[in-house]
Design an enzyme around this catalytic site. Structure first.
Site, PDB file in Angstrom:
ATOM      1  N   LYS A 251      -2.957   5.983  -2.135  1.00  0.00           N
ATOM      2  CA  LYS A 251      -1.898   6.698  -1.403  1.00  0.00           C
ATOM      3  C   LYS A 251      -0.585   6.658  -2.180  1.00  0.00           C
ATOM      4  O   LYS A 251      -0.288   5.679  -2.868  1.00  0.00           O
ATOM      5  CB  LYS A 251      -1.687   6.060  -0.031  1.00  0.00           C
ATOM      6  CG  LYS A 251      -2.808   6.283   0.945  1.00  0.00           C
ATOM      7  CD  LYS A 251      -2.609   5.503   2.236  1.00  0.00           C
ATOM      8  CE  LYS A 251      -1.408   5.966   3.028  1.00  0.00           C
ATOM      9  NZ  LYS A 251      -1.358   5.327   4.369  1.00  0.00           N
TER      10      LYS A 251
ATOM     11  N   SER B 275      -1.599   8.396   8.202  1.00  0.00           N
ATOM     12  CA  SER B 275      -0.909   8.795   6.992  1.00  0.00           C
ATOM     13  C   SER B 275      -1.799   8.826   5.744  1.00  0.00           C
ATOM     14  O   SER B 275      -1.365   9.279   4.682  1.00  0.00           O
ATOM     15  CB  SER B 275       0.276   7.838   6.730  1.00  0.00           C
ATOM     16  OG  SER B 275      -0.174   6.511   6.506  1.00  0.00           O
TER      17      SER B 275
ATOM     18  N   SER C  47      -3.348   4.705  10.574  1.00  0.00           N
ATOM     19  CA  SER C  47      -3.292   5.585   9.412  1.00  0.00           C
ATOM     20  C   SER C  47      -4.573   5.664   8.595  1.00  0.00           C
ATOM     21  O   SER C  47      -4.697   6.538   7.737  1.00  0.00           O
ATOM     22  CB  SER C  47      -2.144   5.168   8.493  1.00  0.00           C
ATOM     23  OG  SER C  47      -0.909   5.374   9.129  1.00  0.00           O
TER      24      SER C  47
END
Length: 505
Positions: free
Chosen positions: A109, A184, A208
């Site tokens: 990420k 996320s 997330s």
């Protein structure tokens, strides 16, 4: 609406964006790719090239914020040289033990610090930085032999449950590209669900990992607080974030989890693939044992009560309820007992009172401590700026009171189980919305609607418990519907084993 059991995972329809003319990591398991490298059937450079080609072919999915082919191919070439040297010495099983992710491509990420790769954190408010070295969990995963392709898409500062920002294209759901991939870890989920990567690390501070996993038909494991040695270890309700894996099947998630957790790997007799002696960690071995011998009978408590109720009106889609019912049927069919949950003795409800207010307070209060200047504020997205201004206007005593109430819940986290071994809930209340839908709302409505969409995940971060999102059903539009299995502390391996048995035909 036609619903069919997910087995083993949903596949995008032909009219969607996945290009079937290219190689696809969903065609084989991570173990089969590992065996192919050890057997000399494929090289790390070839796997890296496959991932890079797929990423370039499917740019419209918005899975990546940046890709670094030069870095990936150079690292893969180095690994191939090591494999060839070890092959001549005849100690391939030792190589599998020392480097269990040998040659497997993945991506981190874009809130993670990966040495030499830019980190934007999904925002224009701060200049992108290029860390000189990997952060600990990245370093550990690289040491296990993985090859990083680049950085995956995230929402601004990883704050939201949809991965859209001003830096790059939104992360789209490979099962229905007009819809969000969640957040996320939305870019990571899109890459795995589209077959660009065999699996990917994510992070989870309020859902997330589990939210995008459920949106994209993947398995997503949120480890318990402090379970991974490189995560922050403080026993605090404010310590929300953990790292964990996203994968198409529990077996692949277990492999990545064992590597991220620094669990010991060893070659296990009878567990090799395609003639290769593969090393496994405890999560993988737990799955192998469960698949062969089943699991001891478990008591599973089921609830649809959301911790955001009654502050928010939570309504479940028919498919979300059907997925829960399918999971109940599979549990019963496998010899487990399933019952409704009940509040702890003396309590009126299962979850802490006022959770929506207290969690929102805790979630946004960190922004007020960042000391953003006016120019940075002007570059923020509307929802982030709204959160920042609300946090700055809030008295510190209110922040402390909210955190104190949540800490009381964290200190008594295991009380939610009663006599049950684990708890099961839905994950998403309704289908992933179309890209842009959340941002079309006012900031206040947007924040509340995200909680209505994801009504069961954030409480588990506050409590610090492990949980896994498991796909159960696919509807006639190709969307996946999942359940969340919540375990007691340090039961990640057992959750993955149960997930594997539930996903068996």
């Amino acid at each position: 609406m036609v619903l069919t059991p997910s087995s083993p995972h949903p596949v995008p329809s032909a009219e969607h964006t996945t290009d079937r003319t290219r190689a696809d990591f969903r065609a084989s398991t991570a173990d089969q790719w590992r065996a192919a490298i050890l057997n000399g059937d494929v090289t790390a450079v070839e796997l890296a090239g496959t991932a890079l080609t797929a990423a370039a072919t499917l740019t419209e999915l918005g899975a990546f914020l940046s890709v670094d082919p030069e870095y990936a191919l150079a690292k893969a070439d180095q690994l191939d040289e090591v494999v060839e040297m070890v092959r001549r010495s005849g100690s391939m099983s030792e190589l599998s033990t020392r480097a269990p992710l040998l040659g497997l491509p993945l991506a981190f990420k874009d809130v993670s610090r990966v040495g030499g790769l830019p980190r934007t954190r999904g925002t224009l408010a701060l200049a992108a930085d290029i860390p000189a070295r990997d952060e600990p969990v990245v370093r550990r995963t690289h040491a296990a032999g993985s090859v990083s392709m680049g950085k995956t898409q995230v929402p601004e500062f990883a704050l939201h449950c949809y991965s859209e920002n001003q830096v790059g294209s939104p992360a789209r759901n490979p099962l229905a590209p007009a819809r969000t991939a969640g957040g996320s870890s939305g870019g990571a989920a899109a890459a795995v669900a589209a077959g660009i990567l065999p699996f990917a690390p994510g992070s989870d501070g309020g859902g997330s990992i589990r939210i995008p996993a459920a949106a994209c038909g993947l398995v997503g494991l949120k480890p318990g607080r402090g379970r991974l040695p490189d995560d922050r270890q403080a026993h605090s309700a404010a310590n929300l974030g953990v790292n964990g894996p996203l994968a198409t099947i529990p077996q692949d998630a277990a492999l990545l989890f064992d590597a991220m957790a620094g669990n010991p790997f060893s070659v296990t007799s009878g567990c090799g693939v395609d003639g290769a002696d593969l090393a496994y960690g405890p999560a993988s071995r737990a799955i192998h044992h469960a698949e062969r011998h089943g699991l001891p009978p478990l008591s599973v408590g089921v609830t649809t009560e959301s911790p955001f109720s009654p502050e928010l009106d939570i309504t479940l889609a028919e498919e979300a309820t059907a997925a829960l019912e399918e999971a109940v049927a599979r549990l019963l069919n496998r010899g487990h007992s399933v019952h409704g949950t009940a509040p702890a003795q003396g309590a009126q409800r299962m979850w802490p009172e006022g959770f929506f207010h207290d969690f929102t307070t805790l979630w946004t209060s960190r922004l007020a401590r960042a000391n953003f200047d006016d120019a940075q504020r002007d570059q923020m997205e509307a929802l982030t700026r709204y959160y920042l201004e609300a946090a700055e206007a809030r008295p510190e005593a209110e922040n402390n009171a909210a955190e104190g109430r949540l800490q009381q819940a964290a200190d008594t986290a295991e009380s939610i189980f009663g006599h049950h071994d684990l708890i099961m809930t839905p994950v998403l209340a309704y289908a992933p919305p179309e890209v842009g839908w959340f941002d079309s709302m006012s900031p206040e409505d947007n924040g509340a609607e995200q909680c209505r969409f994801t009504p069961y995940t954030a409480i588990i971060n506050v409590l610090g418990l492990p949980a896994v999102s498991v796909p159960m059903l696919t509807d006639d539009s190709g969307l996946s519907w999942s359940v969340q299995l919540i375990g007691r502390p340090r039961t990640e391996e057992h959750l993955l084993a149960l997930a594997a048995t539930l996903m068996q035909p």
